[in-house]
Design a protein around this motif. Sequence first.
Motif, mmCIF file in Angstrom:
data_model
loop_
_atom_site.group_PDB
_atom_site.id
_atom_site.type_symbol
_atom_site.label_atom_id
_atom_site.label_comp_id
_atom_site.label_asym_id
_atom_site.label_seq_id
_atom_site.Cartn_x
_atom_site.Cartn_y
_atom_site.Cartn_z
ATOM 1 N N LYS A 19 0.835 -1.195 0.000
ATOM 2 C CA LYS A 19 0.000 0.000 0.000
ATOM 3 C C LYS A 19 0.874 1.250 0.000
ATOM 4 C CE LYS A 19 -3.734 -2.149 2.687
ATOM 5 N NZ LYS A 19 -4.502 -2.078 3.961
ATOM 6 N N ASP A 20 0.410 2.281 -0.679
ATOM 7 C CA ASP A 20 1.132 3.553 -0.671
ATOM 8 C C ASP A 20 1.308 4.072 0.759
ATOM 9 O OD1 ASP A 20 1.463 3.583 -3.363
ATOM 10 O OD2 ASP A 20 -0.044 5.122 -3.784
ATOM 11 N N SER A 21 0.290 3.874 1.581
ATOM 12 C CA SER A 21 0.359 4.370 2.962
ATOM 13 C C SER A 21 1.481 3.692 3.740
ATOM 14 C CB SER A 21 -0.975 4.154 3.677
ATOM 15 O OG SER A 21 -1.346 2.787 3.650
ATOM 16 N N ASP A 22 1.708 2.390 3.477
ATOM 17 C CA ASP A 22 2.788 1.675 4.161
ATOM 18 C C ASP A 22 4.151 2.160 3.703
ATOM 19 O OD1 ASP A 22 0.878 0.185 5.463
ATOM 20 O OD2 ASP A 22 1.023 -1.540 4.119
ATOM 21 N N ILE A 23 4.289 2.386 2.384
ATOM 22 C CA ILE A 23 5.567 2.875 1.863
ATOM 23 C C ILE A 23 5.824 4.288 2.362
ATOM 24 C CG2 ILE A 23 6.894 3.358 -0.225
ATOM 25 C CD1 ILE A 23 5.210 1.297 -1.693
ATOM 26 N N ALA A 24 4.781 5.113 2.381
ATOM 27 C CA ALA A 24 4.915 6.496 2.859
ATOM 28 C C ALA A 24 5.289 6.531 4.335
ATOM 29 C CB ALA A 24 3.610 7.253 2.629
ATOM 30 N N TYR A 25 4.747 5.603 5.110
ATOM 31 C CA TYR A 25 5.066 5.524 6.536
ATOM 32 C C TYR A 25 6.550 5.245 6.730
ATOM 33 C CZ TYR A 25 5.071 3.666 11.327
ATOM 34 O OH TYR A 25 5.341 3.410 12.652
ATOM 35 N N TRP A 70 18.498 6.589 -9.163
ATOM 36 C CA TRP A 70 17.924 7.369 -8.070
ATOM 37 C C TRP A 70 17.644 8.816 -8.512
ATOM 38 C CZ3 TRP A 70 15.870 6.260 -3.491
ATOM 39 C CH2 TRP A 70 15.734 7.264 -2.534
ATOM 40 N N ASN A 71 18.528 9.388 -9.274
ATOM 41 C CA ASN A 71 18.385 10.776 -9.709
ATOM 42 C C ASN A 71 17.658 10.923 -11.044
ATOM 43 O OD1 ASN A 71 19.841 11.918 -7.464
ATOM 44 N ND2 ASN A 71 21.730 11.172 -8.406
ATOM 45 N N SER A 72 17.268 9.802 -11.625
ATOM 46 C CA SER A 72 16.570 9.828 -12.909
ATOM 47 C C SER A 72 15.218 10.531 -12.791
ATOM 48 C CB SER A 72 16.364 8.402 -13.411
ATOM 49 O OG SER A 72 15.391 8.343 -14.422
ATOM 50 N N GLU A 73 14.773 11.114 -13.881
ATOM 51 C CA GLU A 73 13.457 11.741 -13.910
ATOM 52 C C GLU A 73 12.337 10.722 -13.693
ATOM 53 O OE1 GLU A 73 11.997 12.926 -17.833
ATOM 54 O OE2 GLU A 73 13.792 11.994 -18.709
ATOM 55 N N HIS A 74 12.649 9.446 -13.897
ATOM 56 C CA HIS A 74 11.633 8.407 -13.734
ATOM 57 C C HIS A 74 11.470 7.961 -12.285
ATOM 58 C CE1 HIS A 74 11.500 8.093 -18.079
ATOM 59 N NE2 HIS A 74 12.818 7.971 -18.097
ATOM 60 N N SER A 75 12.371 8.395 -11.405
ATOM 61 C CA SER A 75 12.292 8.032 -9.989
ATOM 62 C C SER A 75 11.620 9.160 -9.221
ATOM 63 C CB SER A 75 13.691 7.764 -9.428
ATOM 64 O OG SER A 75 14.278 6.662 -10.075
ATOM 65 N N VAL A 76 10.485 8.843 -8.616
ATOM 66 C CA VAL A 76 9.652 9.855 -7.964
ATOM 67 C C VAL A 76 9.683 9.669 -6.450
ATOM 68 C CG1 VAL A 76 7.295 10.755 -7.735
ATOM 69 C CG2 VAL A 76 8.148 9.995 -9.972
ATOM 70 N N PRO A 77 10.030 10.707 -5.694
ATOM 71 C CA PRO A 77 10.013 10.597 -4.233
ATOM 72 C C PRO A 77 8.635 10.187 -3.730
ATOM 73 C CG PRO A 77 11.144 12.606 -4.908
ATOM 74 C CD PRO A 77 10.511 12.030 -6.151
ATOM 75 N N MET A 78 8.616 9.286 -2.769
ATOM 76 C CA MET A 78 7.348 8.803 -2.229
ATOM 77 C C MET A 78 6.543 9.948 -1.632
ATOM 78 S SD MET A 78 5.609 6.088 -2.112
ATOM 79 C CE MET A 78 3.862 6.225 -1.700
ATOM 80 N N GLN A 115 2.516 10.306 -1.860
ATOM 81 C CA GLN A 115 1.745 10.313 -0.616
ATOM 82 C C GLN A 115 2.691 10.573 0.546
ATOM 83 O OE1 GLN A 115 -1.142 7.181 -0.069
ATOM 84 N NE2 GLN A 115 -1.051 7.313 2.156
ATOM 85 N N LYS A 116 2.294 11.463 1.409
ATOM 86 C CA LYS A 116 3.109 11.796 2.580
ATOM 87 C C LYS A 116 2.410 11.268 3.824
ATOM 88 C CE LYS A 116 5.778 15.694 4.418
ATOM 89 N NZ LYS A 116 7.084 15.144 4.022
ATOM 90 N N SER A 117 3.145 10.556 4.640
ATOM 91 C CA SER A 117 2.558 9.961 5.840
ATOM 92 C C SER A 117 2.367 11.006 6.932
ATOM 93 C CB SER A 117 3.459 8.834 6.357
ATOM 94 O OG SER A 117 2.934 8.291 7.542
ATOM 95 N N LYS A 118 1.268 10.885 7.641
ATOM 96 C CA LYS A 118 1.014 11.775 8.771
ATOM 97 C C LYS A 118 1.731 11.297 10.026
ATOM 98 C CE LYS A 118 -3.557 13.090 7.026
ATOM 99 N NZ LYS A 118 -5.022 13.091 7.293
ATOM 100 N N ARG A 119 2.244 10.058 9.958
ATOM 101 C CA ARG A 119 2.920 9.478 11.109
ATOM 102 C C ARG A 119 4.346 9.110 10.733
ATOM 103 N NH1 ARG A 119 1.258 4.794 12.217
ATOM 104 N NH2 ARG A 119 1.656 4.794 14.454
ATOM 105 N N VAL A 120 5.216 9.104 11.714
ATOM 106 C CA VAL A 120 6.625 8.764 11.528
ATOM 107 C C VAL A 120 6.910 7.479 12.292
ATOM 108 C CG1 VAL A 120 9.003 9.508 11.976
ATOM 109 C CG2 VAL A 120 7.278 11.185 11.273
#
Length: 508
Positions: free
Chosen positions: A130-136, A227-235, A239-244
Amino acid sequence: MIKKLLLSFFAILVVCVAIAFSYQPSYGEGHSPKAEQYHAGYQSNTVLSNYFSKPDGVPDAFSGFFPLETGHDALLTRLAMIESAEHSLDLQYYIFSNDETSQLIVWRLYEAAERGVKVRLLIDDMQSRKDSDIAYLDGHPNIHVRLFNPHQFRALRMLSWVTDSKRLNRRMHNKSMTADGVVSVVGGRNIGNEYFSFRSNVEFGDFDVLLNGPVVDDTAAQFDLYWNSEHSVPMSWIQKSKRVPNAEDVARWRQDSRIEHKFTSDEYNFATLPLYKKIKDNQIALNWGPARLLFDLPGKVDDGDSLLITGLAEVIESADTSMILISPYFVPTEAGTRALIQASMSGKRIVVLTNSLASNDVFAVHGWYAKYRQALVEGGVELWEMKAHTDLGHYWSMTGSSRSSLHAKVMMLDRKKLFVGSMNMDPRSARLNTEMAVMFDIPRYVANAQDTFLDGLRVSAYQVQMEGEEIRWIDHDNQRFFDTEPDAGFLLRTGAWLSGLLPIESWL
């Protein structure tokens, strides 16, 4: 009433599809520019640098490798790298599952991040997580996750494929892991139970190599390009997690999952593995020789150009006496079939091991491979197919696996060159996916490995031969032969045959 509902549903569907076709993803909007990041190079005076040292007399240009032939050794090695890392960990994978072995690795990555190690995780967006798990996970200040070539519709991925299949059909298939710029692991394994001999209905026979020396810096530089390629998108753009991640969450998860118990019980106890003792006693002996890293550029997903194929073709053409080719998905195409037959006719020994229909997890691939089988055998190629039920030689038990499947991607040339990587011998690897591999020139090791491999074929695989006009499968170990695909039922054989009639070879 039903007619009105159907018309309304159809109208909504048309609108959704129209919007989808007009939508172009731009994950960077509203975010700061993506920061370029690079590896810090070889970290001296670390646990790993002190563990691995080049023997006296070995040239500085040589690199060393240790073969990871079993799933449990491959998992243990990765964990040892993570637990020993002091500065950086870079991981790059096509599949990163959410099962026990994957969770164990993520937990260790979290612990490394907690002690200050910088973790970069680049995964292709063909994920079940899930995106939420990766974002967490990405929420930890020392863990950064990027997705390669992501789908634009996160909840409706099939809609993404309907509207943008050409782009999404091109994936990052590379597999690498580097710790402190000192050691890397490169090979065929993704992250998941079936790759590590742990509780899976299908157990993959796979192959990785642990690397040390100059080729590690090449592997790290390759990672940076992706990692620096235009095809690599920061998580965080997706989606940004509200929890750390925090210690309380991890402690609760450890208690609920009983993760330690799963890997310290009698059946799966790491301490019982021969490699565990070797690592503990500093007895890992590397094989040293000239090494070359071959890899595609990230832009292959745009133009289809493969630097790896170009480099590999040069190596294959230089082979003088023999070529052993191991590929789980083997679709040689007409051109490749002609080249293999020509090499055989010129006096070179050509041996190919691929999956049988019963051991192949993609029957469509087998359907197209089967179209070239007779020509290969008649052209002098020694063709073998992996048995679906065979002992893969793991120290841990077969863990209830109902089927074994070849997943290693290996070549041995002239009894001196070893090629290990992520690339299958099929059109997908050649034209669609990005791939990477390492090539070593170590005659002593390769000659022994080739002899062992050829001896094992008679036990673990069927030899494909011609009996008049018909194909026959020979089981040398049990002194049996088959006139139809061994261990494969009528429906499976029919499905593979029908797949061979479809115009899908370029997608396989």
